[in-house]
Write an enzyme that holds these catalytic residues in place. Structure first.
Site, PDB file in Angstrom:
ATOM      1  N   LYS A   1      -2.071  -1.513  -3.817  1.00 24.34           N
ATOM      2  CA  LYS A   1      -2.951  -0.347  -3.760  1.00 24.34           C
ATOM      3  C   LYS A   1      -2.136   0.929  -3.867  1.00 24.34           C
ATOM      4  O   LYS A   1      -1.139   1.034  -3.149  1.00 24.34           O
ATOM      5  CB  LYS A   1      -3.689  -0.380  -2.419  1.00 24.34           C
ATOM      6  CG  LYS A   1      -4.570   0.824  -2.162  1.00 24.34           C
ATOM      7  CD  LYS A   1      -5.198   0.698  -0.809  1.00 24.34           C
ATOM      8  CE  LYS A   1      -5.936   1.978  -0.508  1.00 24.34           C
ATOM      9  NZ  LYS A   1      -6.475   1.970   0.811  1.00 24.34           N
TER      10      LYS A   1
ATOM     11  N   LYS B   1       0.866  -1.180   0.000  1.00 27.19           N
ATOM     12  CA  LYS B   1       0.000   0.000   0.000  1.00 27.19           C
ATOM     13  C   LYS B   1       0.903   1.230   0.000  1.00 27.19           C
ATOM     14  O   LYS B   1       1.720   1.416   0.896  1.00 27.19           O
ATOM     15  CB  LYS B   1      -0.903  -0.007   1.230  1.00 27.19           C
ATOM     16  CG  LYS B   1      -1.742   1.266   1.342  1.00 27.19           C
ATOM     17  CD  LYS B   1      -2.786   1.152   2.419  1.00 27.19           C
ATOM     18  CE  LYS B   1      -3.570   2.446   2.537  1.00 27.19           C
ATOM     19  NZ  LYS B   1      -4.629   2.349   3.544  1.00 27.19           N
TER      20      LYS B   1
HETATM   21  C1  PBG Z   1      -7.302   3.598   5.471  1.00 27.70           C
HETATM   22  C2  PBG Z   1      -7.695   3.313   4.073  1.00 27.70           C
HETATM   23  C3  PBG Z   1      -7.557   4.217   3.018  1.00 27.70           C
HETATM   24  C4  PBG Z   1      -8.131   3.630   1.896  1.00 27.70           C
HETATM   25  C5  PBG Z   1      -8.574   2.354   2.274  1.00 27.70           C
HETATM   26  N1  PBG Z   1      -8.285   2.176   3.638  1.00 27.70           N
HETATM   27  C6  PBG Z   1      -7.040   5.605   3.005  1.00 27.70           C
HETATM   28  C7  PBG Z   1      -5.715   5.893   3.560  1.00 27.70           C
HETATM   29  O1  PBG Z   1      -4.848   5.036   3.713  1.00 27.70           O
HETATM   30  O2  PBG Z   1      -5.522   7.060   3.890  1.00 27.70           O
HETATM   31  C8  PBG Z   1      -8.234   4.292   0.558  1.00 27.70           C
HETATM   32  C9  PBG Z   1      -9.205   3.747  -0.403  1.00 27.70           C
HETATM   33  C10 PBG Z   1      -9.555   4.632  -1.531  1.00 27.70           C
HETATM   34  O3  PBG Z   1      -8.966   5.734  -1.739  1.00 27.70           O
HETATM   35  O4  PBG Z   1     -10.484   4.274  -2.262  1.00 27.70           O
HETATM   36  N2  PBG Z   1      -6.818   2.655   6.287  1.00 27.70           N
END
Ligand code: PBG
Length: 328
Positions: A252, A194
């Site tokens: 991601k 991520k």
């Molecule tokens: C937070 C989380 C995020 C997303 C999924 N879980 C945002 C972040 O890490 O700030 C983002 C998903 C998206 O932008 O569609 N744990």
């Protein structure tokens, strides 16, 4: 000319025969935002067509999707400020509405697949995925909270847990905590690679979960989410998650990281998931609203590219529209 590649493109029937990648609904997971209360359905302004919904609306939405053949959902809670604290204790509070909604969904739709979000950010006053102290994100102290949260989610009936926090060691900690409580069949879809991306904006608007501005609160998530410049580092994360007991490895965002999806697909045997995140979907929606792109063509091509790169599972805000289009 002995070789004429165009021969295989000359009719729809021949093109069908030579199609390499097939995308169907079985690969898609639909993200949904849930809020406490009744009869609430508010559109997320930076992600048109997506809503924050209370349980009543959410149940009907899920019914709708399942009738279209879309059966997998990932749920994210928007938490009222009054329930937020430094360590995210509301995440495992017995009255937590997110857990309650999961129970209701699994009762009414036992054949659905429900995926959770495991991270502190919706519950944390500082808006970070981990506990903030002295300007730092505490890793091991956060794991304790993530484990409590995971057990509460498994008890509520989530089929798969989705740790999105990027703390070190969380997959193993969660796996052990689940097994100790007898939740051997609750799976883990780990947000393996991520990235600290600029493409989560609309999601943070939806949940009001962006890092809060203040002294001693890091302004971004770069000390835990990965550096967008790095690819080999994803192999380290994937190796760890695999040995720690993950059931799915996720990359991601998706579109800007197709090379990483491909890399993990080539090097690991676990199914690979890709999160086609809010900002990536919002860009396409905006261009289509302006009439610059055709949604019915650009949207499926986008999803296909993620699948072609190697994603077995795609989490996308377009899942329902794709289901409607393929139903026709
Ligand atoms: C937070 C989380 C995020 C997303 C999924 N879980 C945002 C972040 O890490 O700030 C983002 C998903 C998206 O932008 O569609 N744990």
């Amino acid at each position: 000319m002995l070789r004429r590649p165009r021969r295989n493109r000359q009719s729809q029937a021949i093109r069908n025969l030579s199609t390499e990648t097939h995308l169907n609904l079985d690969h898609l997971v639909y993200p949904l935002f849930v809020v406490n209360g009744n009869n609430i359905k508010e559109e997320v302004s930076s992600l048109p067509g997506n809503f924050r919904m209370s349980a009543d609306h959410l149940l009907r939405e899920i019914e709708d999707c399942m009738q279209l053949g879309l059966n997998s959902f990932i749920l994210f809670p928007a938490i009222d400020e009054e329930y937020k604290d430094k360590t995210g204790t509301y995440a495992y509070h017995p009255d937590n509405f997110y857990l309650d909604i999961a129970r209701k969904i699994k009762k009414e739709f036992p054949e659905s697949c429900l995926i959770s979000d495991v991270a502190l950010d919706p519950y944390n006053v500082d808006g970070h995925d981990g506990i903030v102290k002295g300007g730092r994100i505490l890793n091991d102290e956060t794991l304790v909270q993530l484990c409590k949260m995971s057990i509460a989610q498994a008890e509520a009936g989530f089929d798969i847990l989705g740790p999105s926090d990027m703390m070190d060691g969380r997959v193993q900690a969660i796996r052990e905590a689940l097994d100790q409580k007898g939740f051997h069949n609750t799976g883990i879809m780990s947000y393996t690679a991520k990235y600290a991306s600029a493409f989560y904006g609309p999601f943070r608007d939806a949940l009001d979960s962006a890092p809060v501005e203040g002294e001693n609160i890091p302004k971004d998530k770069k000390t835990y989410q990965m550096n967008p410049a790095n690819k080999r580092e994803a192999l380290i994360e994937a190796e760890l998650d695999t040995t720690e007991g993950a059931d799915f490895l996720m990359v991601k965002p998706a579109l800007n990281y197709l090379d990483v999806i491909h890399l993990l697909k080539d090097n690991f045997e676990l199914p690979i998931a890709a999160y086609h995140v809010s900002g990536e979907c919002a860009m396409l929606i905006a261009a289509c609203q302006k009439g610059w792109l055709n949604y019915e063509q650009a949207m499926p091509e986008t999803l296909l590219s993620i699948h072609r790169a190697g994603a077995d599972v795609i989490l996308t805000y377009f899942a329902k529209d794709f289901a409607k289009m393929t139903k026709k």
